[in-house]
Motif scaffolding. Structure first.
Motif, PDB file in Angstrom:
ATOM      1  N   THR A 146      87.936  28.676  34.387  1.00  0.00           N
ATOM      2  CA  THR A 146      88.544  27.765  33.432  1.00  0.00           C
ATOM      3  C   THR A 146      87.503  27.377  32.385  1.00  0.00           C
ATOM      4  O   THR A 146      86.304  27.547  32.598  1.00  0.00           O
ATOM      5  N   GLU A 147      87.974  26.877  31.260  1.00  0.00           N
ATOM      6  CA  GLU A 147      87.103  26.506  30.156  1.00  0.00           C
ATOM      7  C   GLU A 147      87.510  25.134  29.625  1.00  0.00           C
ATOM      8  O   GLU A 147      88.596  24.637  29.924  1.00  0.00           O
ATOM      9  N   GLY A 148      86.649  24.525  28.805  1.00  0.00           N
ATOM     10  CA  GLY A 148      86.995  23.254  28.213  1.00  0.00           C
ATOM     11  C   GLY A 148      85.832  22.637  27.461  1.00  0.00           C
ATOM     12  O   GLY A 148      84.728  23.204  27.413  1.00  0.00           O
ATOM     13  N   PHE A 149      86.072  21.466  26.880  1.00  0.00           N
ATOM     14  CA  PHE A 149      85.013  20.756  26.171  1.00  0.00           C
ATOM     15  C   PHE A 149      83.848  20.491  27.113  1.00  0.00           C
ATOM     16  O   PHE A 149      82.686  20.748  26.793  1.00  0.00           O
ATOM     17  N   THR A 150      84.167  19.947  28.310  1.00  0.00           N
ATOM     18  CA  THR A 150      83.184  19.818  29.384  1.00  0.00           C
ATOM     19  C   THR A 150      83.868  20.100  30.713  1.00  0.00           C
ATOM     20  O   THR A 150      84.835  19.416  31.070  1.00  0.00           O
ATOM     21  N   VAL A 151      83.421  21.104  31.422  1.00  0.00           N
ATOM     22  CA  VAL A 151      83.842  21.356  32.797  1.00  0.00           C
ATOM     23  C   VAL A 151      82.561  21.593  33.596  1.00  0.00           C
ATOM     24  O   VAL A 151      81.786  22.489  33.287  1.00  0.00           O
ATOM     25  N   GLU A 152      82.332  20.766  34.602  1.00  0.00           N
ATOM     26  CA  GLU A 152      81.058  20.822  35.304  1.00  0.00           C
ATOM     27  C   GLU A 152      81.184  20.275  36.721  1.00  0.00           C
ATOM     28  O   GLU A 152      82.259  19.851  37.142  1.00  0.00           O
ATOM     29  N   SER A 153      80.074  20.304  37.440  1.00  0.00           N
ATOM     30  CA  SER A 153      79.957  19.735  38.793  1.00  0.00           C
ATOM     31  C   SER A 153      80.928  20.361  39.790  1.00  0.00           C
ATOM     32  O   SER A 153      81.691  19.659  40.449  1.00  0.00           O
ATOM     33  N   PRO A 154      80.926  21.698  39.947  1.00  0.00           N
ATOM     34  CA  PRO A 154      81.832  22.312  40.917  1.00  0.00           C
ATOM     35  C   PRO A 154      81.440  21.984  42.353  1.00  0.00           C
ATOM     36  O   PRO A 154      80.260  21.827  42.676  1.00  0.00           O
ATOM     37  N   SER A 155      82.442  21.866  43.218  1.00  0.00           N
ATOM     38  CA  SER A 155      82.235  21.616  44.643  1.00  0.00           C
ATOM     39  C   SER A 155      83.334  22.320  45.422  1.00  0.00           C
ATOM     40  O   SER A 155      84.523  22.111  45.160  1.00  0.00           O
ATOM     41  N   PHE A 156      82.950  23.161  46.368  1.00  0.00           N
ATOM     42  CA  PHE A 156      83.920  23.939  47.129  1.00  0.00           C
ATOM     43  C   PHE A 156      84.620  23.102  48.191  1.00  0.00           C
ATOM     44  O   PHE A 156      84.000  22.238  48.840  1.00  0.00           O
ATOM     45  N   ALA A 157      85.915  23.386  48.401  1.00  0.00           N
ATOM     46  CA  ALA A 157      86.600  22.917  49.598  1.00  0.00           C
ATOM     47  C   ALA A 157      85.929  23.573  50.800  1.00  0.00           C
ATOM     48  O   ALA A 157      85.328  24.644  50.686  1.00  0.00           O
ATOM     49  N   PRO A 158      85.999  22.956  51.986  1.00  0.00           N
ATOM     50  CA  PRO A 158      85.258  23.493  53.134  1.00  0.00           C
ATOM     51  C   PRO A 158      85.668  24.892  53.568  1.00  0.00           C
ATOM     52  O   PRO A 158      84.904  25.570  54.254  1.00  0.00           O
ATOM     53  N   ASN A 159      86.862  25.349  53.178  1.00  0.00           N
ATOM     54  CA  ASN A 159      87.245  26.723  53.515  1.00  0.00           C
ATOM     55  C   ASN A 159      86.930  27.713  52.402  1.00  0.00           C
ATOM     56  O   ASN A 159      87.225  28.902  52.516  1.00  0.00           O
ATOM     57  N   GLY A 160      86.351  27.229  51.294  1.00  0.00           N
ATOM     58  CA  GLY A 160      85.985  28.106  50.194  1.00  0.00           C
ATOM     59  C   GLY A 160      87.143  28.582  49.345  1.00  0.00           C
ATOM     60  O   GLY A 160      86.953  29.389  48.440  1.00  0.00           O
ATOM     61  N   ARG A 161      88.342  28.070  49.573  1.00  0.00           N
ATOM     62  CA  ARG A 161      89.529  28.546  48.875  1.00  0.00           C
ATOM     63  C   ARG A 161      89.724  27.877  47.519  1.00  0.00           C
ATOM     64  O   ARG A 161      90.347  28.450  46.619  1.00  0.00           O
ATOM     65  N   ALA A 162      89.213  26.662  47.345  1.00  0.00           N
ATOM     66  CA  ALA A 162      89.431  25.909  46.112  1.00  0.00           C
ATOM     67  C   ALA A 162      88.136  25.239  45.677  1.00  0.00           C
ATOM     68  O   ALA A 162      87.212  25.053  46.476  1.00  0.00           O
ATOM     69  N   LEU A 163      88.088  24.871  44.398  1.00  0.00           N
ATOM     70  CA  LEU A 163      86.949  24.168  43.814  1.00  0.00           C
ATOM     71  C   LEU A 163      87.418  22.868  43.180  1.00  0.00           C
ATOM     72  O   LEU A 163      88.399  22.853  42.429  1.00  0.00           O
ATOM     73  N   ALA A 164      86.717  21.786  43.470  1.00  0.00           N
ATOM     74  CA  ALA A 164      86.882  20.551  42.693  1.00  0.00           C
ATOM     75  C   ALA A 164      85.817  20.540  41.607  1.00  0.00           C
ATOM     76  O   ALA A 164      84.713  21.052  41.792  1.00  0.00           O
ATOM     77  N   PHE A 165      86.143  19.972  40.461  1.00  0.00           N
ATOM     78  CA  PHE A 165      85.180  19.883  39.368  1.00  0.00           C
ATOM     79  C   PHE A 165      85.575  18.751  38.436  1.00  0.00           C
ATOM     80  O   PHE A 165      86.672  18.185  38.547  1.00  0.00           O
TER      81      PHE A 165
END
Length: 455
Positions: A390-409
């Motif tokens: 994904t892209e944007g003005f600011t997209v940062e600080s990724p963190s994986f869900a414990p199963n590695g299936r999704a990312l919070a950011f």
């Protein structure tokens, strides 16, 4: 200058230049026991879901599932949370309809509605609640699993998340991530003068509460993989340092003693150590590993004038990915856990930062600045297969869900005059690059850190 968040870059510029629910009691007082078969044939223990039900197939055609009301009042709330959890993944198509809790469902009628699987359930009790759940394979006419959960009324949301995890795992063959929490930074006030607080919430945004009072700038929370602790950066007493917050006691402890600033903490996979960055007199920053029991610290990098930061261990603890400007611009590097065998892995256009290793070990998430904006992406541990999510003005600080299936950011938009219209939200996106959605928060939010599954 290396790659950092707005607030982190500001201070650096100034100063540098589950539990297993096989029966028994789970943490939080949730008792899980198996339910007997309601006639017919049940799946054998450990029997896999039908071959056509896979995550890859669900990306293309979400699994049609009926999640009925579990009863009035609390039962309705529980089934609503289960449905919301499953829907949030983008892998399930929620269908309406009733499914009896005390007998086999009408499989013919469910097939006619297009259902592939169906959930049946009930909730009874007041101070202590008992929730029963059965999962049915509609096409095969078989019970896939059945469980009863007993807990205090205050734990009803955990029961719902645990049930959603059970459904997810039974159908997709991998652990879910619903019975988890996200630590984050709550933000209030004008764009340039925000109050920041360390905060925590369930992964769906519920049960949010503040852990610090906002007296000092707070950033970069990180969960311990084994205990109820968070590492974070605090400007307490106008001296930025890494602290450890005990979620059980509320106690905050300074981690290590450094002449300069310590920041960018991350726990080791065994939870016994924290790796972080600390500034040096020559305008650089080195990486250190600190033993939490002894406070002994070991220096891992030390090139004069170079800024090494944002370290993250591989899941097996053998390697570390980090951000460094040693090549002239902020890029990603991987080294052995002892600080040796350093090699660069990012070679695209732009500046790279915020690397985090997937719990599966097969991917590294990162943020890249280039072409006038931010992008969030993934690459292999060797730098191969880089792709943008994904892209944007600011997209940062990724963190994986414990199963590695999704990312919070964190996603932030451009502010107008005087900071008007600025928003800072926590988003979640599938690692396949689809189903981006926001987690509701009562304040602005940034710096998400996903917890392991609760135990």
């Amino acid at each position: 200058m290396s790659f950092f968040s707005d607030a982190e870059a500001g201070f650096l510029q100034k100063h540098l230049s589950r539990r297993s629910l096989m029966g028994g009691v789970a943490a939080g007082g949730v008792l899980a026991t198996p339910l007997g078969l309601l006639g017919g044939r049940a799946y054998a223990s450990g029997e896999a879901a039908p071959a056509e039900i896979t995550v890859a197939n669900a990306h293309q055609a979400p699994i049609p599932i009926v999640v009925p009301n579990f009863g009035a009042g609390l039962g309705d709330q529980i089934s609503s949370v289960i449905a919301a959890d499953l829907s949030s993944t983008g892998l399930f198509e929620l269908l309406g309809g009733d499914v009896p809790a005390s007998r086999q469902p009408d499989f013919h009628a469910l097939k006619a509605r297009g259902a592939r699987v169906a959930v049946a359930g009930s909730a009874t009790g007041a101070d202590n609640v008992r929730v029963e759940m059965r999962l049915w394979d509609v096409l095969a006419g078989q019970q896939m699993t059945g469980r009863a959960y007993t807990a205090s009324q205050s734990n009803w949301r955990r029961i719902a998340h645990i049930i959603a995890d059970e459904i997810y795992k039974r159908l997709l063959g991998e652990d879910g991530y619903f019975d988890t929490r996200i630590a984050y930074i709550a933000r209030t006030g004008p764009r340039r003068h925000q109050t920041t607080r360390l905060a925590i919430m369930d992964q769906d945004g519920a049960n949010a509460h503040m852990l610090t009072n906002g007296s000092w700038l707070t950033l970069e929370p990180r969960f311990s993989p084994i205990s109820e602790k968070l590492a974070f950066l605090s400007y307490a007493n106008n001296r930025p340092r890494v602290y450890v917050y005990d979620l059980n006691s509320g106690q905050q402890t300074i981690l290590g003693t450094f002449e300069g600033i310590s920041f960018a903490p991350r726990f080791s996979p065994d939870g016994r150590s924290i790796i972080l960055s600390a500034t040096t007199r020559d305008g650089g920053a080195d990486l250190y590993l600190i033993d939490l029991a002894t406070q002994h610290r070991r220096k891992l990098t030390g090139t004069p004038g170079v800024i090494d930061t944002s370290p993250c261990f591989s899941p097996d603890g053998r390697s570390i990915v980090f951000n460094s400007d040693r090549g002239g611009s902020p890029q990603l590097y991987v080294m052995s856990a002892d600080g040796g065998n350093v090699r660069r892995i990012s070679y695209g256009n732009g500046h790279y930062g915020s690397p985090v290793w997937s719990p599966r070990g097969d991917q590294i998430a990162f943020t890249r600045i280039g072409h006038g904006g931010f992008s969030l992406g993934l690459m292999g541990p060797d730098g191969v297969g880089e792709r943008t999510l994904t892209e944007g003005f600011t997209v940062e600080s990724p963190s994986f869900a414990p199963n590695g299936r999704a990312l919070a950011f964190c996603r932030q938009n451009a502010a107008g005059t005087g900071g008007s219209g600025f928003t800072s939200t926590i988003e979640v996106i599938d690692v396949a690059g689809f189903n981006e959605h926001s987690i509701p928060t009562t304040t602005g939010a940034s710096d998400p850190a996903w917890s392991p599954l609760r135990r």
